[in-house]
Design an enzyme around this catalytic site. Structure first.
Site, PDB file in Angstrom:
ATOM      1  N   GLY A  90      -0.312   7.404  26.361  1.00  0.00           N
ATOM      2  CA  GLY A  90      -1.147   6.211  26.400  1.00  0.00           C
ATOM      3  C   GLY A  90      -0.944   5.423  27.671  1.00  0.00           C
ATOM      4  N   HIS A  91      -2.024   5.032  28.311  1.00  0.00           N
ATOM      5  CA  HIS A  91      -1.973   4.195  29.510  1.00  0.00           C
ATOM      6  C   HIS A  91      -2.777   2.929  29.253  1.00  0.00           C
ATOM      7  CE1 HIS A  91      -0.058   7.369  31.561  1.00  0.00           C
ATOM      8  NE2 HIS A  91      -1.120   8.037  31.962  1.00  0.00           N
ATOM      9  N   LYS A  94       2.795   3.643  34.400  1.00  0.00           N
ATOM     10  CA  LYS A  94       2.058   4.568  35.275  1.00  0.00           C
ATOM     11  C   LYS A  94       0.581   4.228  35.338  1.00  0.00           C
ATOM     12  CE  LYS A  94       3.265   8.266  33.031  1.00  0.00           C
ATOM     13  NZ  LYS A  94       4.145   7.603  32.037  1.00  0.00           N
ATOM     14  N   GLY A  99       1.693   2.178  18.358  1.00  0.00           N
ATOM     15  CA  GLY A  99       2.046   0.813  17.991  1.00  0.00           C
ATOM     16  C   GLY A  99       3.504   0.654  17.625  1.00  0.00           C
ATOM     17  N   GLN A 131       3.812  11.038  29.885  1.00  0.00           N
ATOM     18  CA  GLN A 131       5.191  10.815  29.473  1.00  0.00           C
ATOM     19  C   GLN A 131       6.082  10.569  30.705  1.00  0.00           C
ATOM     20  OE1 GLN A 131       3.650  13.737  27.671  1.00  0.00           O
ATOM     21  NE2 GLN A 131       3.027  12.243  26.173  1.00  0.00           N
ATOM     22  N   GLY A 189       8.927   7.798  29.773  1.00  0.00           N
ATOM     23  CA  GLY A 189       7.543   7.422  29.571  1.00  0.00           C
ATOM     24  C   GLY A 189       7.384   5.911  29.426  1.00  0.00           C
ATOM     25  N   ASP A 190       6.142   5.450  29.370  1.00  0.00           N
ATOM     26  CA  ASP A 190       5.823   4.026  29.181  1.00  0.00           C
ATOM     27  C   ASP A 190       6.324   3.157  30.328  1.00  0.00           C
ATOM     28  OD1 ASP A 190       4.879   4.662  26.490  1.00  0.00           O
ATOM     29  OD2 ASP A 190       6.996   4.793  25.949  1.00  0.00           O
ATOM     30  N   GLU A 191       6.374   3.722  31.525  1.00  0.00           N
ATOM     31  CA  GLU A 191       6.932   2.992  32.664  1.00  0.00           C
ATOM     32  C   GLU A 191       5.922   2.088  33.380  1.00  0.00           C
ATOM     33  OE1 GLU A 191       8.816   7.164  32.515  1.00  0.00           O
ATOM     34  OE2 GLU A 191       6.779   6.348  32.606  1.00  0.00           O
ATOM     35  N   SER A 223       5.954  -3.925  41.153  1.00  0.00           N
ATOM     36  CA  SER A 223       4.978  -4.583  40.299  1.00  0.00           C
ATOM     37  C   SER A 223       5.627  -5.797  39.652  1.00  0.00           C
ATOM     38  CB  SER A 223       4.480  -3.617  39.219  1.00  0.00           C
ATOM     39  OG  SER A 223       3.688  -4.281  38.267  1.00  0.00           O
ATOM     40  N   VAL A 224       4.975  -6.956  39.780  1.00  0.00           N
ATOM     41  CA  VAL A 224       5.550  -8.202  39.255  1.00  0.00           C
ATOM     42  C   VAL A 224       4.703  -8.780  38.118  1.00  0.00           C
ATOM     43  CG1 VAL A 224       6.754  -8.777  41.388  1.00  0.00           C
ATOM     44  CG2 VAL A 224       4.388  -9.550  41.079  1.00  0.00           C
ATOM     45  N   GLY A 225       3.854  -7.947  37.510  1.00  0.00           N
ATOM     46  CA  GLY A 225       3.033  -8.384  36.391  1.00  0.00           C
ATOM     47  C   GLY A 225       2.028  -7.318  36.010  1.00  0.00           C
TER      48      GLY A 225
END
Length: 408
Positions: A39-40, A15, A280, A198, A11-13, A391-393
């Site tokens: 969370g996105h 997306k 957080g 996830q 997760g948290d990649e 993705s570079v940013g």
């Protein structure tokens, strides 16, 4: 054309950004699993949107979104989220739909979630939002579905506390409710994006059990939770970061270690903003785990990988990736099911030269530094899967496309 976007790690990649990028041309975005524990973060037009239940496509005024059958929905969280994005200038009315077969998270589930965590023989680090309890109620055939809100006879069986909670939301939810199968049939010839929650390694069946989520994070879940058959899926994109992160407890073979890696974890965490959107909490960070990534590609028929956060490595002289595990003096090249083996696994690392330049403004793949392209090529060869997007940013325009989208 039907796309699926899933997380190929824990997760948290990133997306949210990728779904946002693909959603501009989508007619419909369907979130097929999970709840408010996901969370996105979307950054667009100098605005930052933090979404938990609502699919990322909501930021585009011509795109409709659906909370799918596989989701567990906390009505209070949902309408708080909708109010927040409304204040940010997004008009969501008549654009957000909910599967009539999706389940509801009740307030009592949250305390039950916390109490269960205290009693677990292997604590998993739950967010305490009642997600696991909602899924267990579903499996026990005791859950409350969206369609039940239209059944007065069923509602009469609920206690006063349950009804007090539901009453402010019943009519609102009923107005958003759709029969998923017939609704999706209307979009069979449209551009539909299925958004996962996830990551693969948190999937209930193929993840690092028991340290997993309670829903399905795998690509197959898009059919189950998205109201379509498996042959209706045309492409699967798996999103992964240039390094690995994990939230909560559970094995993490490539995790940075102070004694071996110094302050690298703090450096990556701060530069990559590795703190949970929902909680957080600081994320655990580690080297890119190619053993796990290859496993994700194999078990999800990933057509193209999506590489994010590669810019975090811009100033690192030497980059390392995990290409195998060492367990009891032996090398393992396949991802094991045993929690004990994973917990004892040490990463076998391969080194690459860094590129030591800012790549955040590069628009064309061929303009990336040679060392960055070598790093990407190695990942492709190792996983036997092409990297279609880089993705570079964080910004939407900081995206390099290497494959055509919305084409057969």
């Amino acid at each position: 054309m039907h796309f699926v976007v899933i997380g190929a790690q824990w997760g948290d990649e990133g997306k949210g950004k990728i779904v946002d990028y693909l959603s501009e041309e989508a007619d419909l975005v369907v979130r097929f699993s999970g709840g408010a524990n996901a969370g996105h973060t979307i950054v667009t037009d100098d605005k930052t949107y933090k979404l938990h239940l609502v699919p990322s496509g909501i930021v585009y005024p011509d795109t409709l979104v659906v909370l799918g059958t596989g989701m567990v929905i906390d009505p209070e969280s949902l309408f708080n989220e909708l109010e927040t994005i409304s204040q940010q200038g997004i008009s969501w009315e008549n654009r957000v739909f909910i599967s009539d077969r999706a389940h509801i998270v009740m307030p009592s589930y949250k305390q039950m979630d916390i109490d269960l965590e205290k009693e677990r023989r292997s604590p998993i680090g739950t967010t305490g939002r009642g997600i696991g309890v909602a899924y267990s109620q579903k499996a026990q055939r005791e859950g409350i579905r969206i369609c039940d809100l239209a059944d007065d006879k069923y509602l009469s069986t609920l206690n006063s506390a349950e009804m007090d909670f539901l009453n402010p939301y019943i009519e609102k939810l009923k107005n958003m409710m759709v029969d998923m199968a017939s609704f999706m049939d209307e979009y069979k010839d449209k551009k539909v994006l299925f958004e996962g929650a996830q990551g693969i390694l948190l999937d209930l069946d193929i993840g690092t059990y028991p340290f997993v989520s309670s829903g399905y994070a795998a690509a197959a879940g898009a059919a189950l939770g998205g109201g379509v058959g498996p042959r209706a899926i045309d492409k699967v994109f798996g999103v992964f970061k240039a390094y690995s992160t994990r939230v909560g407890n559970g094995p993490f073979p490539s995790e940075f270690r102070k004694e071996r890696d110094g302050d690298l974890e703090d450096y990556i965490r701060n530069l990559g903003r590795e703190y949970g959107v929902t909680t957080g909490r600081p994320r655990r960070c580690g080297y890119l785990d190619l053993v796990a990534l290859k496993y994700a590609c194999r078990t999800n028929s990933i057509d193209h990988l999506v590489l994010t956060h590669i810019d975090v490595y811009d100033e690192i002289k030497e980059i390392k990736v995990c290409v195998a595990y060492e367990v009891d003096g032996k090398e393992i090249v396949n991802f094991p099911s045993s929690r004990d083996i994973l917990a004892r696994a040490k990463p076998v690392l391969q080194r690459f030269k860094g590129w030591n330049e800012n790549i955040s403004n590069i628009k064309n793949y061929d303009n990336l530094p040679g060392n960055a392209r070598d790093y990407i090529k190695f990942i492709e060869n190792f996983t036997d899967t092409s990297i279609g997007i880089v993705s570079v940013g964080y910004e939407r325009e900081q995206t390099i496309m290497r494959t055509s989208l919305w084409t057969e």
